[in-house]
Design a protein around this motif. Structure first.
Motif, PDB file in Angstrom:
ATOM      1  N   LEU A 175       7.124  79.783  51.001  1.00  0.00           N
ATOM      2  CA  LEU A 175       7.760  81.071  50.708  1.00  0.00           C
ATOM      3  C   LEU A 175       6.724  82.036  50.149  1.00  0.00           C
ATOM      4  CD1 LEU A 175      11.076  79.847  49.034  1.00  0.00           C
ATOM      5  CD2 LEU A 175      10.697  80.470  51.435  1.00  0.00           C
ATOM      6  N   PRO A 176       6.568  83.206  50.744  1.00  0.00           N
ATOM      7  CA  PRO A 176       5.508  84.134  50.322  1.00  0.00           C
ATOM      8  C   PRO A 176       5.784  84.876  49.021  1.00  0.00           C
ATOM      9  CG  PRO A 176       6.781  85.088  52.113  1.00  0.00           C
ATOM     10  CD  PRO A 176       7.275  83.679  51.948  1.00  0.00           C
ATOM     11  N   SER A 177       6.993  84.745  48.470  1.00  0.00           N
ATOM     12  CA  SER A 177       7.296  85.427  47.206  1.00  0.00           C
ATOM     13  C   SER A 177       8.281  84.596  46.401  1.00  0.00           C
ATOM     14  CB  SER A 177       7.881  86.817  47.464  1.00  0.00           C
ATOM     15  OG  SER A 177       8.225  87.463  46.243  1.00  0.00           O
ATOM     16  N   ILE A 178       8.209  84.762  45.090  1.00  0.00           N
ATOM     17  CA  ILE A 178       9.128  84.085  44.183  1.00  0.00           C
ATOM     18  C   ILE A 178      10.405  84.887  43.977  1.00  0.00           C
ATOM     19  CG2 ILE A 178       8.272  85.163  42.062  1.00  0.00           C
ATOM     20  CD1 ILE A 178       8.509  82.468  40.686  1.00  0.00           C
ATOM     21  N   ASP A 179      10.419  86.107  44.466  1.00  0.00           N
ATOM     22  CA  ASP A 179      11.516  87.040  44.215  1.00  0.00           C
ATOM     23  C   ASP A 179      12.395  87.207  45.447  1.00  0.00           C
ATOM     24  OD1 ASP A 179      12.794  89.267  42.632  1.00  0.00           O
ATOM     25  OD2 ASP A 179      12.091  90.391  44.366  1.00  0.00           O
ATOM     26  N   PRO A 180      13.726  87.122  45.330  1.00  0.00           N
ATOM     27  CA  PRO A 180      14.597  87.235  46.506  1.00  0.00           C
ATOM     28  C   PRO A 180      14.555  88.606  47.168  1.00  0.00           C
ATOM     29  CG  PRO A 180      15.901  87.206  44.496  1.00  0.00           C
ATOM     30  CD  PRO A 180      14.500  86.850  44.097  1.00  0.00           C
ATOM     31  N   GLN A 181      14.410  89.667  46.358  1.00  0.00           N
ATOM     32  CA  GLN A 181      14.342  91.004  46.948  1.00  0.00           C
ATOM     33  C   GLN A 181      13.041  91.202  47.720  1.00  0.00           C
ATOM     34  OE1 GLN A 181      16.766  93.147  47.054  1.00  0.00           O
ATOM     35  NE2 GLN A 181      18.181  92.196  45.621  1.00  0.00           N
ATOM     36  N   CYS A 182      11.952  90.658  47.191  1.00  0.00           N
ATOM     37  CA  CYS A 182      10.681  90.734  47.922  1.00  0.00           C
ATOM     38  C   CYS A 182      10.750  89.921  49.207  1.00  0.00           C
ATOM     39  CB  CYS A 182       9.540  90.238  47.037  1.00  0.00           C
ATOM     40  SG  CYS A 182       9.166  91.319  45.631  1.00  0.00           S
ATOM     41  N   LEU A 183      11.359  88.740  49.141  1.00  0.00           N
ATOM     42  CA  LEU A 183      11.539  87.944  50.358  1.00  0.00           C
ATOM     43  C   LEU A 183      12.388  88.699  51.376  1.00  0.00           C
ATOM     44  CD1 LEU A 183      12.190  84.257  49.194  1.00  0.00           C
ATOM     45  CD2 LEU A 183      10.147  85.196  50.277  1.00  0.00           C
ATOM     46  N   ALA A 184      13.421  89.381  50.899  1.00  0.00           N
ATOM     47  CA  ALA A 184      14.277  90.151  51.805  1.00  0.00           C
ATOM     48  C   ALA A 184      13.485  91.255  52.502  1.00  0.00           C
ATOM     49  CB  ALA A 184      15.456  90.746  51.034  1.00  0.00           C
ATOM     50  N   LEU A 185      12.608  91.948  51.753  1.00  0.00           N
ATOM     51  CA  LEU A 185      11.824  93.027  52.362  1.00  0.00           C
ATOM     52  C   LEU A 185      10.789  92.506  53.334  1.00  0.00           C
ATOM     53  CD1 LEU A 185      10.716  95.927  52.625  1.00  0.00           C
ATOM     54  CD2 LEU A 185      12.841  95.720  51.375  1.00  0.00           C
ATOM     55  N   ILE A 186      10.143  91.393  52.991  1.00  0.00           N
ATOM     56  CA  ILE A 186       9.189  90.781  53.917  1.00  0.00           C
ATOM     57  C   ILE A 186       9.904  90.377  55.196  1.00  0.00           C
ATOM     58  CG2 ILE A 186       7.679  88.791  54.280  1.00  0.00           C
ATOM     59  CD1 ILE A 186       7.113  88.854  51.264  1.00  0.00           C
ATOM     60  N   SER A 187      11.108  89.821  55.050  1.00  0.00           N
ATOM     61  CA  SER A 187      11.894  89.417  56.219  1.00  0.00           C
ATOM     62  C   SER A 187      12.272  90.633  57.060  1.00  0.00           C
ATOM     63  CB  SER A 187      13.152  88.665  55.770  1.00  0.00           C
ATOM     64  OG  SER A 187      12.825  87.513  55.034  1.00  0.00           O
ATOM     65  N   TYR A 188      12.703  91.694  56.398  1.00  0.00           N
ATOM     66  CA  TYR A 188      13.091  92.906  57.131  1.00  0.00           C
ATOM     67  C   TYR A 188      11.904  93.489  57.889  1.00  0.00           C
ATOM     68  CZ  TYR A 188      15.178  97.451  58.097  1.00  0.00           C
ATOM     69  OH  TYR A 188      15.673  98.567  58.740  1.00  0.00           O
ATOM     70  N   LEU A 189      10.760  93.559  57.227  1.00  0.00           N
ATOM     71  CA  LEU A 189       9.579  94.097  57.894  1.00  0.00           C
ATOM     72  C   LEU A 189       9.126  93.203  59.045  1.00  0.00           C
ATOM     73  CD1 LEU A 189       7.594  95.413  54.816  1.00  0.00           C
ATOM     74  CD2 LEU A 189       8.492  96.780  56.696  1.00  0.00           C
ATOM     75  N   SER A 190       9.344  91.907  58.921  1.00  0.00           N
ATOM     76  CA  SER A 190       9.015  91.009  60.027  1.00  0.00           C
ATOM     77  C   SER A 190       9.888  91.281  61.244  1.00  0.00           C
ATOM     78  CB  SER A 190       9.184  89.545  59.589  1.00  0.00           C
ATOM     79  OG  SER A 190       8.284  89.215  58.559  1.00  0.00           O
ATOM     80  N   ILE A 191      11.100  91.769  61.000  1.00  0.00           N
ATOM     81  CA  ILE A 191      12.009  92.096  62.092  1.00  0.00           C
ATOM     82  C   ILE A 191      11.573  93.368  62.811  1.00  0.00           C
ATOM     83  CG2 ILE A 191      14.387  92.725  62.686  1.00  0.00           C
ATOM     84  CD1 ILE A 191      15.291  91.072  60.246  1.00  0.00           C
ATOM     85  N   VAL A 192      11.101  94.367  62.034  1.00  0.00           N
ATOM     86  CA  VAL A 192      10.912  95.696  62.613  1.00  0.00           C
ATOM     87  C   VAL A 192       9.467  96.157  62.769  1.00  0.00           C
ATOM     88  CG1 VAL A 192      13.143  96.459  61.735  1.00  0.00           C
ATOM     89  CG2 VAL A 192      11.093  96.861  60.363  1.00  0.00           C
ATOM     90  N   SER A 193       8.494  95.556  62.036  1.00  0.00           N
ATOM     91  CA  SER A 193       7.191  96.211  61.945  1.00  0.00           C
ATOM     92  C   SER A 193       6.069  95.569  62.739  1.00  0.00           C
ATOM     93  CB  SER A 193       6.753  96.253  60.472  1.00  0.00           C
ATOM     94  OG  SER A 193       6.385  94.959  60.044  1.00  0.00           O
ATOM     95  N   HIS A 194       6.169  94.284  63.040  1.00  0.00           N
ATOM     96  CA  HIS A 194       5.131  93.592  63.806  1.00  0.00           C
ATOM     97  C   HIS A 194       3.754  93.733  63.153  1.00  0.00           C
ATOM     98  CE1 HIS A 194       8.237  93.156  66.795  1.00  0.00           C
ATOM     99  NE2 HIS A 194       8.353  94.459  66.896  1.00  0.00           N
ATOM    100  N   GLN A 195       3.679  93.392  61.868  1.00  0.00           N
ATOM    101  CA  GLN A 195       2.426  93.344  61.114  1.00  0.00           C
ATOM    102  C   GLN A 195       1.753  94.709  60.952  1.00  0.00           C
ATOM    103  OE1 GLN A 195       0.271  90.128  63.268  1.00  0.00           O
ATOM    104  NE2 GLN A 195       0.482  88.983  61.374  1.00  0.00           N
ATOM    105  N   GLU A 196       2.521  95.758  60.917  1.00  0.00           N
ATOM    106  CA  GLU A 196       1.947  97.092  60.733  1.00  0.00           C
ATOM    107  C   GLU A 196       1.817  97.445  59.244  1.00  0.00           C
ATOM    108  OE1 GLU A 196       4.149  99.927  62.947  1.00  0.00           O
ATOM    109  OE2 GLU A 196       3.868  98.936  64.862  1.00  0.00           O
ATOM    110  N   TYR A 197       1.581  96.462  58.420  1.00  0.00           N
ATOM    111  CA  TYR A 197       1.441  96.705  56.989  1.00  0.00           C
ATOM    112  C   TYR A 197       0.642  95.557  56.379  1.00  0.00           C
ATOM    113  CZ  TYR A 197       4.947  93.063  56.131  1.00  0.00           C
ATOM    114  OH  TYR A 197       5.615  91.864  56.071  1.00  0.00           O
ATOM    115  N   THR A 198       0.219  95.732  55.138  1.00  0.00           N
ATOM    116  CA  THR A 198      -0.450  94.659  54.410  1.00  0.00           C
ATOM    117  C   THR A 198       0.367  94.322  53.160  1.00  0.00           C
ATOM    118  OG1 THR A 198      -1.820  96.252  53.192  1.00  0.00           O
ATOM    119  CG2 THR A 198      -2.750  95.288  55.206  1.00  0.00           C
ATOM    120  N   ILE A 199       0.194  93.122  52.676  1.00  0.00           N
ATOM    121  CA  ILE A 199       0.905  92.655  51.485  1.00  0.00           C
ATOM    122  C   ILE A 199      -0.031  92.719  50.279  1.00  0.00           C
ATOM    123  CG2 ILE A 199       1.876  90.609  50.371  1.00  0.00           C
ATOM    124  CD1 ILE A 199       3.065  89.809  53.038  1.00  0.00           C
TER     125      ILE A 199
END
Length: 359
Positions: free
Chosen positions: A16-40
């Motif tokens: 899991l890339p984050s300990i926080d559920p909201q951060c996990l939710a955003l990473i998941s959302y960006l994985s759906i729509v962005s195709h790696q067009e951002y950095t963490i």
């Protein structure tokens, strides 16, 4: 959105890339729509955020904090995971998201912080490893205090900062009811609204993953999921493979957040932004150019830094000498006393939870 930066709490559990559920939710959302067009950016510090919360997205001149605000911003800029949903399904998605935020958040708070075995055996160390000194000695205990205050309404007595187990059947019933609703909504589909993931999948997975995957001393919610809701377990495995298979690289931020206000986790940056940057003129999303200071102004600021530093050192010394915070060389015996809670929404959750219906 190319070259955008997502500020998050880092990962503490395998896979899991984050300990926080909201951060996990955003990473998941960006994985759906962005195709790696951002950095963490694993900042682990909500003090850099304009609202005091993570995740935060830095996109050009825009700084947006909070999962719902970021999703709304992304949807308006062409990154909409819900574009194929009907108006009726959009309304249902809002209702289900509210249910997840209310029920699964409280369940997670109870499991990680109000449960004495889990906090002492897992949660405190997980956060201490992420936080910098001296925040690791302070923040987890305040997080625990906030969590216990929030979930105490479900029953149980406070003993040594934790809640007793025997009288807390309501919190398990609350989670089980939410699992049942999500399981019924999922049915035989791959995702909650069919074959394509949406924002609801990102939100639900963010919470379910942290109840299912971490290895903790008292995995009560994990046991409920695995024994009674195998479809949700398979769903989480599917989401994990879908969302985290090709995550973007982690990187340092390209510039310092203009909202940085936390002197605990990074005193150097706090001093720099508070005293050496000149007057700031910033809105909630943009930054402005800063005028240069004269030598006399810089000398005055330096003296002010010395004064503030002396005050902070004196305060820490007073706290330690008087036994308010005990510093130990053994990480398992570290004591913390104040901080802010990473998932707190600011509003108390009502006991009466509305369960959305597909009828």
């Amino acid at each position: 959105m190319p070259n955008a930066e997502l500020y998050i709490y880092g990962g503490a559990f395998k896979g899991l890339p984050s300990i926080d559920p909201q951060c996990l939710a955003l990473i998941s959302y960006l994985s759906i729509v962005s195709h790696q067009e951002y950095t963490i950016v694993e900042s682990n510090d909500a003090g850099i955020s304009p609202t005091g919360e993570l995740p935060m997205l830095h996109d050009g001149k825009n700084w947006i904090a909070g999962t719902n605000r970021i999703i709304a911003y992304l949807s308006k800029t062409g990154y909409n995971a819900n574009e194929d949903l009907s108006k009726e399904d959009l309304a249902k998605s809002v209702a289900y998201s509210s249910l997840v935020d209310e029920s699964l958040q409280d369940s997670l708070l109870f499991s990680w912080f109000a449960d004495d075995d889990n906090f002492l055996g897992s949660t405190r160390k997980a956060y201490s490893d992420l936080l910098s000194i001296p925040a690791r000695y302070i923040q987890p205990m305040q997080m625990r205090k906030s969590a216990v205050q929030r979930v105490q309404k479900y029953g149980g007595k406070v003993e040594s900062g934790s809640l007793t187990h025997a009288e807390n059947t309501r919190i398990y019933d609350l989670a089980r009811d939410c699992y049942r609703v999500l399981d019924r909504k999922l049915g035989d589909n791959d995702f909650l609204f069919g074959v394509k993931p949406t924002s609801l999948d990102a939100k639900a997975f963010g919470y379910l993953a942290l109840q299912l995957y971490p290895e903790i001393p008292n995995p009560r919610f994990q046991m409920i999921l695995t024994s009674q809701f195998p479809r949700l377990v398979a769903y989480c495995d599917r989401c994990k493979d879908e969302f985290f298979a090709n995550l973007p690289d982690s990187a340092l931020p390209t510039e310092t957040s203009p909202f940085f206000r936390n002197p605990i986790s990074s005193p150097k940056e706090w001093f720099k932004n508070t005293f050496l940057s000149g007057s700031k003129s910033v809105s909630s999303t943009t930054t402005a150019d800063k005028p240069k200071k004269t030598q006399e102004e810089r000398d005055f600021d330096l003296k002010r830094i010395y004064a503030v530093t002396f005050g902070l050192v004196a305060m820490v010394a007073y706290v330690i000498i008087n036994g308010i915070v005990v510093v130990s060389t053994t990480s398992d015996e570290e004591e913390e006393d104040q901080g802010e809670y990473f998932m707190a929404s600011g509003d108390d959750v009502n006991d009466n939870i509305h369960v959305p219906s597909d009828d």
